[in-house]
Design a protein around this motif. Structure first.
Motif, short mmCIF file in Angstrom:
data_model
loop_
_atom_site.label_atom_id
_atom_site.label_comp_id
_atom_site.label_asym_id
_atom_site.label_seq_id
_atom_site.Cartn_x
_atom_site.Cartn_y
_atom_site.Cartn_z
N CYS A 55 0.81 -1.22 0.00
CA CYS A 55 0.00 0.00 0.00
C CYS A 55 0.84 1.27 0.00
CB CYS A 55 -0.91 -0.03 1.23
SG CYS A 55 -2.21 1.21 1.25
N THR A 94 -12.89 6.68 6.03
CA THR A 94 -11.71 5.88 5.76
C THR A 94 -10.52 6.80 5.53
OG1 THR A 94 -10.82 4.14 4.34
CG2 THR A 94 -12.38 5.65 3.31
N GLY A 95 -9.46 6.28 4.94
CA GLY A 95 -8.27 7.10 4.68
C GLY A 95 -7.36 6.36 3.73
N GLY A 96 -6.09 6.59 3.83
CA GLY A 96 -5.24 6.87 4.97
C GLY A 96 -5.80 6.21 6.23
N PRO A 98 -8.14 6.89 9.28
CA PRO A 98 -9.08 7.89 9.79
C PRO A 98 -8.94 8.19 11.28
CG PRO A 98 -10.22 5.83 9.27
CD PRO A 98 -8.83 5.70 8.74
N SER A 151 -8.68 -3.65 9.60
CA SER A 151 -7.84 -4.38 8.66
C SER A 151 -6.79 -5.17 9.43
CB SER A 151 -7.15 -3.40 7.71
OG SER A 151 -8.13 -2.67 7.03
N VAL A 192 -6.05 -8.98 3.44
CA VAL A 192 -5.52 -9.15 2.08
C VAL A 192 -4.48 -10.27 2.18
CG1 VAL A 192 -4.23 -8.07 0.19
CG2 VAL A 192 -5.87 -6.70 1.52
N GLU A 220 -9.39 -9.32 -2.49
CA GLU A 220 -8.37 -9.56 -3.52
C GLU A 220 -7.51 -8.31 -3.68
OE1 GLU A 220 -10.27 -12.74 -6.72
OE2 GLU A 220 -10.38 -10.61 -7.16
N GLN A 221 -6.22 -8.55 -3.84
CA GLN A 221 -5.32 -7.40 -3.99
C GLN A 221 -5.59 -6.72 -5.33
OE1 GLN A 221 -1.19 -8.39 -3.88
NE2 GLN A 221 -0.55 -6.25 -3.78
N LEU A 224 -3.74 -1.00 -7.04
CA LEU A 224 -3.82 0.34 -6.43
C LEU A 224 -2.59 0.61 -5.58
CD1 LEU A 224 -7.58 0.30 -5.38
CD2 LEU A 224 -6.54 1.87 -7.02
N ASP A 225 -1.51 -0.10 -5.88
CA ASP A 225 -0.27 0.09 -5.12
C ASP A 225 0.44 1.33 -5.65
OD1 ASP A 225 -0.07 -1.62 -7.48
OD2 ASP A 225 2.08 -1.51 -7.11
N SER A 364 -4.33 4.57 -0.64
CA SER A 364 -4.32 5.37 0.60
C SER A 364 -4.73 6.81 0.34
CB SER A 364 -2.93 5.33 1.24
OG SER A 364 -1.99 5.84 0.31
N1 SAM Z 1 -6.08 2.66 7.21
C1 SAM Z 1 -7.37 2.05 7.07
C2 SAM Z 1 -7.29 0.55 7.12
O1 SAM Z 1 -6.18 0.03 7.31
O2 SAM Z 1 -8.30 -0.10 7.01
C3 SAM Z 1 -8.16 2.49 5.87
C4 SAM Z 1 -7.46 2.63 4.57
S1 SAM Z 1 -6.80 1.12 3.91
C5 SAM Z 1 -6.23 1.73 2.34
C6 SAM Z 1 -8.27 0.22 3.57
C7 SAM Z 1 -8.10 -1.22 3.17
O3 SAM Z 1 -7.52 -1.27 1.91
C8 SAM Z 1 -7.22 -2.06 4.07
O4 SAM Z 1 -7.94 -3.20 4.44
C9 SAM Z 1 -6.05 -2.45 3.20
O5 SAM Z 1 -5.55 -3.72 3.50
C10 SAM Z 1 -6.70 -2.41 1.85
N2 SAM Z 1 -5.78 -2.26 0.73
C11 SAM Z 1 -4.75 -1.40 0.58
N3 SAM Z 1 -4.18 -1.54 -0.64
C12 SAM Z 1 -4.88 -2.52 -1.26
C13 SAM Z 1 -4.80 -3.13 -2.54
N4 SAM Z 1 -3.87 -2.78 -3.42
N5 SAM Z 1 -5.69 -4.08 -2.84
C14 SAM Z 1 -6.65 -4.46 -1.95
N6 SAM Z 1 -6.78 -3.92 -0.75
C15 SAM Z 1 -5.90 -2.96 -0.40
#
Ligand code: SAM
Length: 368
Positions: A55, A94-96, A98, A151, A192, A220-221, A224-225, A364
């Motif tokens: 991420c 959400t965020g980042g 939150p 998460s 994930v 599923e990943q 969005l990296d 993020s």
């Molecule tokens: N910081 C918060 C959290 O950890 O839940 C909210 C933001 S985070 C980006 C939200 C979710 O997106 C998390 O469960 C994270 O594992 C997931 N996530 C981040 N990058 C991802 C990706 N490329 N594919 C799938 N899920 C992803």
């Protein structure tokens, strides 16, 4: 070091002429494909206190300038507009991360005080990494928050430190427990699975979630990296997750109709007692955005921390409400701009299309 270009959002033309005003002057957030957005995802910050390697890079990202981030009043104004004038019925913060937002409880309280077009309280939830949640779960529940998604990709502290680059596993577990104790239920846990890192933990995570009464959702990943290095063949697919779970559990699919606009396909986990309701130990979901996209039922609209409307996680364009609002636009004009943006929502994200374009912002910065 890989340079990450966040790019400048392309601005969609706001409605100007009489025809646009007539089309976008009232009603909910409809699009040209027959969908109506009822679920608003609001990113409250692009910053995070973890550095999950899928991420965020170790050094973090070029954060948004604080002056460009919506302040609490601006967030509340746009959420109120969405609920009062645009038919939104559910709000997820959400965020980042939150929980890094100091005014979170105040924003939640102002949101839960709103009533939907059906006269119901707005359902509010939080997607969080859980760090610090044990200090704030009670206050968030008192502010009216309905529930949380935490998460957690692994049950092993050493793996957690490897994935997130931070040694905070115990804090997350404490956060999950505190959320349940505060009644922020059902507590959903998002995981994930990453090939060669934690892909042997599907069944362990489910066993743990069932024991704690949490609802586990595998995601599923997605591409969005921040590095743009995602490859479909590296991703753990819904099929693989399902097979791993079925080696240890009996799963019964919930009927498609029960899913509604929810992103997760859900299975009941049956106990040794068999098929009766008393034999259902809990459920498990898989959010298969890549291999089993659910765009046709999508009811989401998104607001980034810098006040950009996104119609989809994978949008390559955004619509600027921040500058419109700071430039003096009234609520009617902001609502029309939001409606106009949603009208242009694409039918699907087309991840599987060779012509698929990665969004310019990582997860993020959009709000996951
Ligand atoms: N910081 C918060 C959290 O950890 O839940 C909210 C933001 S985070 C980006 C939200 C979710 O997106 C998390 O469960 C994270 O594992 C997931 N996530 C981040 N990058 C991802 C990706 N490329 N594919 C799938 N899920 C992803």
């Amino acid at each position: 070091m890989t340079t990450v270009s966040l790019g400048l959002p392309r601005l969609r033309r706001p409605p100007r002429d009489g025809a646009d005003a007539a089309r976008f002057g009232s009603g909910p957030l409809a699009d040209q494909h027959g969908r109506t957005a009822r679920d608003l995802r609001v990113s409250l910050t692009d910053r995070c206190n973890l550095r999950c390697h899928y991420c965020m890079p170790p050094e973090g990202l070029p954060w948004l300038d604080r002056a460009r981030v919506l302040d609490d009043e601006e967030v509340v104004r746009l959420v109120r507009l969405a609920v009062r004038d645009l038919g939104v019925r559910e709000v997820r913060f959400t965020g980042g991360e939150p929980l890094l937002r100091k005014g979170l409880e105040r924003i939640v309280a102002a949101t839960t005080a709103l009533r939907t077009d059906e006269g119901e309280p707005v359902r509010t939830s939080l997607t969080t990494n859980g760090i610090g949640l044990h200090h704030r779960a009670r206050a968030l529940a008192d502010a009216g928050l309905t529930r949380v998604n935490v998460s957690l990709d692994t049950l092993r502290p050493d793996r957690f430190a490897e994935i997130t680059r931070r040694d905070r596993h115990a804090d997350v577990l404490a956060g999950v427990e505190a959320a349940a104790a505060a009644g922020l239920a059902p507590v959903k846990v998002n995981a994930v699975l990453l090939r060669g890192t934690n892909d042997d933990e599907a069944a362990d995570l489910l066993r743990w979630a069932l024991a704690g009464g949490y609802r586990l959702r595998f995601i599923e990943q997605m591409p969005l990296d921040p590095h743009g290095t995602w490859r479909r063949e590296d991703m753990i697919t819904a099929e693989e997750i399902l097979s791993a779970l079925q080696r240890e559990f009996t799963l019964r699919p919930r009927p498609g109709a029960a899913r509604g606009a929810a992103p997760a396909e859900t299975w009941d986990v049956l106990g040794p007692g068999g098929l009766g309701p008393e034999g259902v130990l809990g459920d498990v979901g898989i959010i298969a955005s890549v291999t089993r996209p659910f765009c046709g039922d999508c009811d989401r609209t998104r607001l980034t921390a810098d006040g950009q409307v996104r119609t989809c996680l994978f949008s390559t364009s955004e619509t600027d409400l921040l500058h419109a609002m700071r430039g003096g636009a009234d609520d009617a004009a902001l609502a029309a701009t939001w409606r106009s943006a949603m009208w242009g929502k694409l039918a699907g994200h087309d991840i599987d299309d060779p012509a698929f374009l990665h969004p310019t912002r990582p997860m993020s910065a959009i709000g996951g």
